[in-house]
Design an enzyme around this catalytic site. Structure first.
Site, PDB file in Angstrom:
ATOM      1  N   ILE A 148       0.836  -1.208   0.000  1.00  5.00           N
ATOM      2  CA  ILE A 148       0.000   0.000   0.000  1.00  5.00           C
ATOM      3  C   ILE A 148       0.872   1.261   0.000  1.00  5.00           C
ATOM      4  O   ILE A 148       0.593   2.228  -0.713  1.00  5.00           O
ATOM      5  CB  ILE A 148      -0.934  -0.015   1.238  1.00  5.00           C
ATOM      6  CG1 ILE A 148      -1.922  -1.182   1.138  1.00  5.00           C
ATOM      7  CG2 ILE A 148      -1.663   1.317   1.389  1.00  5.00           C
ATOM      8  CD1 ILE A 148      -2.686  -1.475   2.426  1.00  5.00           C
ATOM      9  N   ASP A 170      11.264   3.575   5.018  1.00  3.94           N
ATOM     10  CA  ASP A 170      11.091   2.129   5.244  1.00  3.94           C
ATOM     11  C   ASP A 170      12.341   1.576   5.915  1.00  3.94           C
ATOM     12  O   ASP A 170      13.412   2.160   5.846  1.00  3.94           O
ATOM     13  CB  ASP A 170      10.852   1.403   3.913  1.00  3.94           C
ATOM     14  CG  ASP A 170      10.025   0.144   4.073  1.00  3.94           C
ATOM     15  OD1 ASP A 170       8.825   0.164   3.748  1.00  3.94           O
ATOM     16  OD2 ASP A 170      10.575  -0.880   4.547  1.00  3.94           O
ATOM     17  N   SER A 186      -7.222  -0.650   9.762  1.00  8.32           N
ATOM     18  CA  SER A 186      -7.661  -1.943   9.215  1.00  8.32           C
ATOM     19  C   SER A 186      -9.106  -2.190   9.632  1.00  8.32           C
ATOM     20  O   SER A 186      -9.541  -1.705  10.682  1.00  8.32           O
ATOM     21  CB  SER A 186      -6.788  -3.071   9.768  1.00  8.32           C
ATOM     22  OG  SER A 186      -7.328  -4.331   9.410  1.00  8.32           O
ATOM     23  N   TYR A 193      -2.406  -8.132  16.228  1.00  8.42           N
ATOM     24  CA  TYR A 193      -2.612  -7.225  15.094  1.00  8.42           C
ATOM     25  C   TYR A 193      -3.896  -6.412  15.270  1.00  8.42           C
ATOM     26  O   TYR A 193      -3.889  -5.183  15.174  1.00  8.42           O
ATOM     27  CB  TYR A 193      -2.664  -8.038  13.802  1.00  8.42           C
ATOM     28  CG  TYR A 193      -2.872  -7.222  12.557  1.00  8.42           C
ATOM     29  CD1 TYR A 193      -1.820  -6.476  12.020  1.00  8.42           C
ATOM     30  CD2 TYR A 193      -4.107  -7.178  11.909  1.00  8.42           C
ATOM     31  CE1 TYR A 193      -2.013  -5.721  10.861  1.00  8.42           C
ATOM     32  CE2 TYR A 193      -4.303  -6.428  10.769  1.00  8.42           C
ATOM     33  CZ  TYR A 193      -3.252  -5.704  10.246  1.00  8.42           C
ATOM     34  OH  TYR A 193      -3.433  -4.954   9.112  1.00  8.42           O
ATOM     35  N   LYS A 234      -4.465  -2.387  15.852  1.00  8.14           N
ATOM     36  CA  LYS A 234      -5.228  -1.536  14.926  1.00  8.14           C
ATOM     37  C   LYS A 234      -6.352  -0.787  15.663  1.00  8.14           C
ATOM     38  O   LYS A 234      -6.685   0.336  15.306  1.00  8.14           O
ATOM     39  CB  LYS A 234      -5.778  -2.371  13.766  1.00  8.14           C
ATOM     40  CG  LYS A 234      -4.687  -2.863  12.814  1.00  8.14           C
ATOM     41  CD  LYS A 234      -3.960  -1.710  12.132  1.00  8.14           C
ATOM     42  CE  LYS A 234      -2.895  -2.164  11.163  1.00  8.14           C
ATOM     43  NZ  LYS A 234      -2.226  -1.056  10.463  1.00  8.14           N
ATOM     44  N   THR A 284       2.055 -13.429   2.262  1.00 10.78           N
ATOM     45  CA  THR A 284       2.951 -14.249   3.088  1.00 10.78           C
ATOM     46  C   THR A 284       2.280 -14.653   4.398  1.00 10.78           C
ATOM     47  O   THR A 284       2.665 -15.644   5.001  1.00 10.78           O
ATOM     48  CB  THR A 284       4.269 -13.513   3.417  1.00 10.78           C
ATOM     49  OG1 THR A 284       3.933 -12.248   3.958  1.00 10.78           O
ATOM     50  CG2 THR A 284       5.133 -13.319   2.197  1.00 10.78           C
ATOM     51  N   GLY A 285       1.275 -13.916   4.828  1.00  9.04           N
ATOM     52  CA  GLY A 285       0.742 -14.172   6.169  1.00  9.04           C
ATOM     53  C   GLY A 285      -0.633 -14.805   6.221  1.00  9.04           C
ATOM     54  O   GLY A 285      -1.120 -15.131   7.296  1.00  9.04           O
TER      55      GLY A 285
END
Ligand code: NAI
Length: 274
Positions: free
Chosen positions: A19, A38, A143, A156, A160, A196-197
């Site tokens: 994103i 980053d 999210s 997570y 959020k 990947t997750g």
């Protein structure tokens, strides 16, 4: 689209992937000066090279957003190189999959350090510079997991929820000093973080429940973030905008569900499906 960001300096954390990278590319296309932040130096350099190829003015900053000195140093460096930062998009984030009873304390802390503390440190450092000029806009990528939680993602989702609280707190505190703070809350987005997750089966299940019948592309999220930076949203402050293809709007499934499934509705002739 003209987001009115030409020649404005915009910093994007997590700008080397997903994103964040899509946001950098969109902003570059709009003529903004882009600071790519980053902790991944290789993908960061790659992103900056792509932006420059687009003809944009851009630089990369190697920063761990959970480190206070990295973040404050980065604000100074960007302003020395390009002048006042007008916009900030906070997209750096990580996730850990674990059932709550197995979730390690270290993993909880790691996720909170990047997602919640990192978002706070960046908003505080960039926000202070913007407040001193009474001009700026911040967009944090939250999210839908900060609106309704997802099993197996306790750290997570909790981080959020914290991020959404941060956005509202800053919006309340800073609005009368010229700085707006808003949040985009994506559903699933096709990025390395997701691929990947998240098991493909889960992605399929979400697609099944999404009225628009697909997950988001990174650009779908970047464009809403850019809109929230633009003057078109001058009076928008402290909002959490879900960008989820309608996922939160409907409890129905499209194909595989049981009692609430669209199959039942289809059989009843209530609507048609593509
Ligand atoms: P991504 O993994 O493609 O990109 C995240 C970037 O953040 C990477 O370049 C990574 O190096 C950077 N990063 C991670 N930790 C960092 C740190 N400590 N300091 C500096 N940079 C760091 O992920 P994606 O999907 O683009 O995620 C961006 C944001 O969107 C995250 O906050 C994520 O939680 C959120 N989001 C993503 C969704 C998805 O399905 N992909 C759904 C909802 C929200």
């Amino acid at each position: 689209m003209n987001y009115g960001l030409k020649d404005k300096v915009v910093a994007v954390t997590g700008g080397a992937s997903g994103i964040g990278r899509a946001a950098c590319e969109l902003l570059a296309g709009e003529g903004a000066i882009v600071a790519v932040i980053d902790r991944d130096p290789v993908r960061n350099a790659e992103t900056v090279a792509r932006l420059r190829q687009q003809g944009a003015v851009a630089s990369g900053y190697h920063v761990d957003v959970s480190q206070e000195t990295d973040v404050s140093g980065c604000v100074t460096s960007i302003e020395q190189e390009f002048g006042p930062v007008y916009g900030l998009i906070v997209a750096a984030g990580i996730s850990v999959a674990a059932l709550a009873e197995d979730l390690k304390t270290d993993d909880w802390e790691r996720v909170f350090k990047v997602n919640a503390l990192g978002a706070f440190l960046c908003c505080r450092a960039f926000g202070a510079a913007m407040l001193s000029r009474r001009a700026g806009a911040i967009v944090v990528i939250g999210s839908i997991d900060g609106i309704g939680a997802q099993p197996g993602r306790t750290a997570y989702a909790s981080s959020k929820f914290a991020v959404h609280g941060l956005v509202k707190s800053l919006a309340a505190e800073w609005a009368n000093r010229g700085v707006r703070v808003n949040c985009v809350a994506p559903g699933l987005v096709d990025t390395p973080l997701l691929r990947t997750g998240m098991p493909a089966r889960f992605v399929d299940a979400v697609v099944d429940r999404t009225p628009m019948g697909r997950i988001a592309r990174p650009e779908d999220i970047a464009s809403v973030a850019a809109m929230l930076l633009s003057s078109a949203t001058n009076f928008v402050n402290g909002v959490i905008i879900p960008v989820d293809g309608g996922l939160l709007a409907s409890p129905f499934t499209r194909k595989n569900g049981a009692d609430l499934s669209s199959n039942r509705l289809l059989e009843a002739g209530i609507y048609t499906e593509d």
